[in-house]
Write a protein that holds these residues in place. Sequence first.
Motif, PDB file in Angstrom:
ATOM      1  N   ASP A   1      19.202  -1.229   2.813  1.00 58.71           N
ATOM      2  CA  ASP A   1      18.200  -1.852   3.664  1.00 58.71           C
ATOM      3  C   ASP A   1      18.017  -1.117   4.988  1.00 58.71           C
ATOM      4  N   SER A   2      19.025  -0.394   5.436  1.00 59.62           N
ATOM      5  CA  SER A   2      18.910   0.314   6.708  1.00 59.62           C
ATOM      6  C   SER A   2      17.900   1.461   6.634  1.00 59.62           C
ATOM      7  N   ARG A   3      17.542   1.884   5.424  1.00 58.74           N
ATOM      8  CA  ARG A   3      16.577   2.980   5.237  1.00 58.74           C
ATOM      9  C   ARG A   3      15.191   2.471   4.870  1.00 58.74           C
ATOM     10  N   ALA A   4      15.000   1.174   4.878  1.00 55.77           N
ATOM     11  CA  ALA A   4      13.729   0.601   4.434  1.00 55.77           C
ATOM     12  C   ALA A   4      12.606   0.894   5.420  1.00 55.77           C
ATOM     13  N   THR A   5      11.436   1.257   4.870  1.00 51.67           N
ATOM     14  CA  THR A   5      10.205   1.338   5.651  1.00 51.67           C
ATOM     15  C   THR A   5       9.167   0.457   4.964  1.00 51.67           C
ATOM     16  N   TYR A   6       8.117   0.107   5.702  1.00 53.54           N
ATOM     17  CA  TYR A   6       7.168  -0.882   5.202  1.00 53.54           C
ATOM     18  C   TYR A   6       5.730  -0.398   5.377  1.00 53.54           C
ATOM     19  N   CYS A   7       4.877  -0.844   4.467  1.00 56.53           N
ATOM     20  CA  CYS A   7       3.447  -0.576   4.570  1.00 56.53           C
ATOM     21  C   CYS A   7       2.696  -1.897   4.485  1.00 56.53           C
ATOM     22  N   SER A   8       1.517  -1.929   5.063  1.00 55.72           N
ATOM     23  CA  SER A   8       0.790  -3.190   5.194  1.00 55.72           C
ATOM     24  C   SER A   8      -0.434  -3.225   4.278  1.00 55.72           C
ATOM     25  N   LEU A   9      -0.985  -4.414   4.132  1.00 57.49           N
ATOM     26  CA  LEU A   9      -2.193  -4.602   3.329  1.00 57.49           C
ATOM     27  C   LEU A   9      -3.376  -3.982   4.058  1.00 57.49           C
ATOM     28  N   LEU A  10      -4.148  -3.168   3.358  1.00 50.37           N
ATOM     29  CA  LEU A  10      -5.299  -2.519   3.972  1.00 50.37           C
ATOM     30  C   LEU A  10      -6.465  -3.492   4.098  1.00 50.37           C
ATOM     31  N   SER A  11      -7.289  -3.274   5.115  1.00 44.91           N
ATOM     32  CA  SER A  11      -8.483  -4.096   5.321  1.00 44.91           C
ATOM     33  C   SER A  11      -9.642  -3.186   5.714  1.00 44.91           C
ATOM     34  N   LYS A  12     -10.831  -3.753   5.819  1.00 40.67           N
ATOM     35  CA  LYS A  12     -12.001  -2.978   6.224  1.00 40.67           C
ATOM     36  C   LYS A  12     -11.827  -2.378   7.612  1.00 40.67           C
ATOM     37  N   ASN A  13     -10.987  -2.993   8.428  1.00 41.04           N
ATOM     38  CA  ASN A  13     -10.739  -2.456   9.766  1.00 41.04           C
ATOM     39  C   ASN A  13     -10.043  -1.102   9.739  1.00 41.04           C
ATOM     40  N   ASP A  14      -9.440  -0.757   8.602  1.00 39.30           N
ATOM     41  CA  ASP A  14      -8.754   0.526   8.472  1.00 39.30           C
ATOM     42  C   ASP A  14      -9.688   1.662   8.067  1.00 39.30           C
TER      43      ASP A  14
ATOM     44  N   ARG B   1      -8.662  10.960   1.732  1.00 43.78           N
ATOM     45  CA  ARG B   1      -8.166  10.917   0.347  1.00 43.78           C
ATOM     46  C   ARG B   1      -7.417   9.613   0.059  1.00 43.78           C
ATOM     47  N   ALA B   2      -6.677   9.135   1.055  1.00 41.05           N
ATOM     48  CA  ALA B   2      -5.869   7.931   0.857  1.00 41.05           C
ATOM     49  C   ALA B   2      -6.713   6.671   0.734  1.00 41.05           C
ATOM     50  N   HIS B   3      -7.882   6.659   1.373  1.00 39.82           N
ATOM     51  CA  HIS B   3      -8.724   5.457   1.410  1.00 39.82           C
ATOM     52  C   HIS B   3     -10.017   5.643   0.617  1.00 39.82           C
ATOM     53  N   LEU B   4     -10.012   6.537  -0.356  1.00 38.55           N
ATOM     54  CA  LEU B   4     -11.248   6.932  -1.025  1.00 38.55           C
ATOM     55  C   LEU B   4     -11.955   5.763  -1.708  1.00 38.55           C
ATOM     56  N   THR B   5     -11.195   4.904  -2.376  1.00 37.11           N
ATOM     57  CA  THR B   5     -11.799   3.768  -3.078  1.00 37.11           C
ATOM     58  C   THR B   5     -11.947   2.569  -2.165  1.00 37.11           C
ATOM     59  N   TYR B   6     -10.897   2.272  -1.424  1.00 38.94           N
ATOM     60  CA  TYR B   6     -10.904   1.172  -0.449  1.00 38.94           C
ATOM     61  C   TYR B   6      -9.817   1.445   0.578  1.00 38.94           C
ATOM     62  N   PRO B   7     -10.116   1.236   1.845  1.00 42.39           N
ATOM     63  CA  PRO B   7     -11.338   0.692   2.457  1.00 42.39           C
ATOM     64  C   PRO B   7     -12.405   1.733   2.747  1.00 42.39           C
ATOM     65  N   ARG B   8     -12.207   2.967   2.258  1.00 45.08           N
ATOM     66  CA  ARG B   8     -13.073   4.106   2.511  1.00 45.08           C
ATOM     67  C   ARG B   8     -12.901   4.585   3.956  1.00 45.08           C
TER      68      ARG B   8
ATOM     69  N   SER C   1       0.818  -1.223   0.000  1.00 47.74           N
ATOM     70  CA  SER C   1       0.000   0.000   0.000  1.00 47.74           C
ATOM     71  C   SER C   1       0.853   1.276   0.000  1.00 47.74           C
ATOM     72  N   PRO C   2       1.833   1.385  -0.901  1.00 45.76           N
ATOM     73  CA  PRO C   2       2.702   2.580  -0.891  1.00 45.76           C
ATOM     74  C   PRO C   2       1.981   3.858  -1.287  1.00 45.76           C
ATOM     75  N   ILE C   3       1.009   3.767  -2.186  1.00 47.26           N
ATOM     76  CA  ILE C   3       0.292   4.967  -2.623  1.00 47.26           C
ATOM     77  C   ILE C   3      -0.559   5.511  -1.486  1.00 47.26           C
ATOM     78  N   GLU C   4      -1.300   4.630  -0.835  1.00 48.04           N
ATOM     79  CA  GLU C   4      -2.129   5.051   0.296  1.00 48.04           C
ATOM     80  C   GLU C   4      -1.274   5.626   1.426  1.00 48.04           C
ATOM     81  N   SER C   5      -0.112   5.006   1.658  1.00 48.78           N
ATOM     82  CA  SER C   5       0.767   5.466   2.737  1.00 48.78           C
ATOM     83  C   SER C   5       1.315   6.859   2.453  1.00 48.78           C
ATOM     84  N   ALA C   6       1.709   7.122   1.219  1.00 49.13           N
ATOM     85  CA  ALA C   6       2.249   8.439   0.867  1.00 49.13           C
ATOM     86  C   ALA C   6       1.204   9.530   1.059  1.00 49.13           C
ATOM     87  N   ILE C   7      -0.044   9.250   0.680  1.00 50.28           N
ATOM     88  CA  ILE C   7      -1.112  10.247   0.847  1.00 50.28           C
ATOM     89  C   ILE C   7      -1.446  10.421   2.322  1.00 50.28           C
ATOM     90  N   ALA C   8      -1.651   9.317   3.033  1.00 51.37           N
ATOM     91  CA  ALA C   8      -2.057   9.382   4.440  1.00 51.37           C
ATOM     92  C   ALA C   8      -1.002  10.049   5.310  1.00 51.37           C
TER      93      ALA C   8
END
Length: 267
Positions: free
Chosen positions: A168-181, A199-206, A91-98
């Motif tokens: 790798d020392s600069r790596a950050t991570y994003c997770s799979l979105l669910s309805k709980n988000d 704006r980040a969750h407009l289509t899913y999970p809203r 979910s990199p796109i959602e993370s950048a917006i959020a």
Amino acid sequence: AAVLTKPDSRRGRSNKLIQPAVKQFASQHHIPVWQPNRLKDIISDIKNITPRPTGVLVSYGKIIPQTIIDLFHPGIINVHPSLLPKYRGPSPIESAIANRDKITGVTIMQLEQAMDAGPIYYQEAYPLDFTETQPELYQTLGQLGAQLLMQKLPDIISGILQPTPQDDSRATYCSLLSKNDSRLDPQQLTADQAEAKIRAHLTYPRSRLKIGQYDLIITKACITQKPETPLDIKCADGNYLSISEVIAPSGKTISANAFLRGYPLQR
């Protein structure tokens, strides 16, 4: 050449069998389509392609075993919508917006079995102005990624363009979105954070918020310092999330004013 995609799946109340969009496109252009339940079932098909093929991966959604990656030359090329090593994951796109990032971008990389950890061929940045929505940025970065892939792929295949390992020392991570988000919590979020999440969750999970007796899906909002309507919600920083558009209980997307006229709030 061939297109590899997931098997057709049943969706909706009618349980209709739906073909992936890439399969429909490939079929229209007479490109063979493979839809294995297990990737190992097509190893012989890949080996039969001559000369040795180059793989391109976009949004497949499954980990590719190294035994499959090694069948391709110079491996499998991946298009990822972030400036890696930032936002490895689904979910990199959602993370950048959020997260209200000022910049994001696209990475052309060589696939490794570890998630989004492969060496980088090329990156291009894309500035953000805090108005982007999830579907808009998917479209924009998708087009940018396709353009970059077409530009860089010949040099990747020929070996002129060589990849550089990620830090790798600069790596950050994003997770799979669910309805709980989907639940907005104004007591835990600043007004800026809440608006960005919409704006980040407009289509899913809203983005859902209980207002009065209604559980609403919020589709558009802005920030204000003083409340003017019952749809101006106080947030953790003392500012207000001013809701301007919702999906009403009828299922229709309507303005805040139209909602207040049609759905009186109980006090």
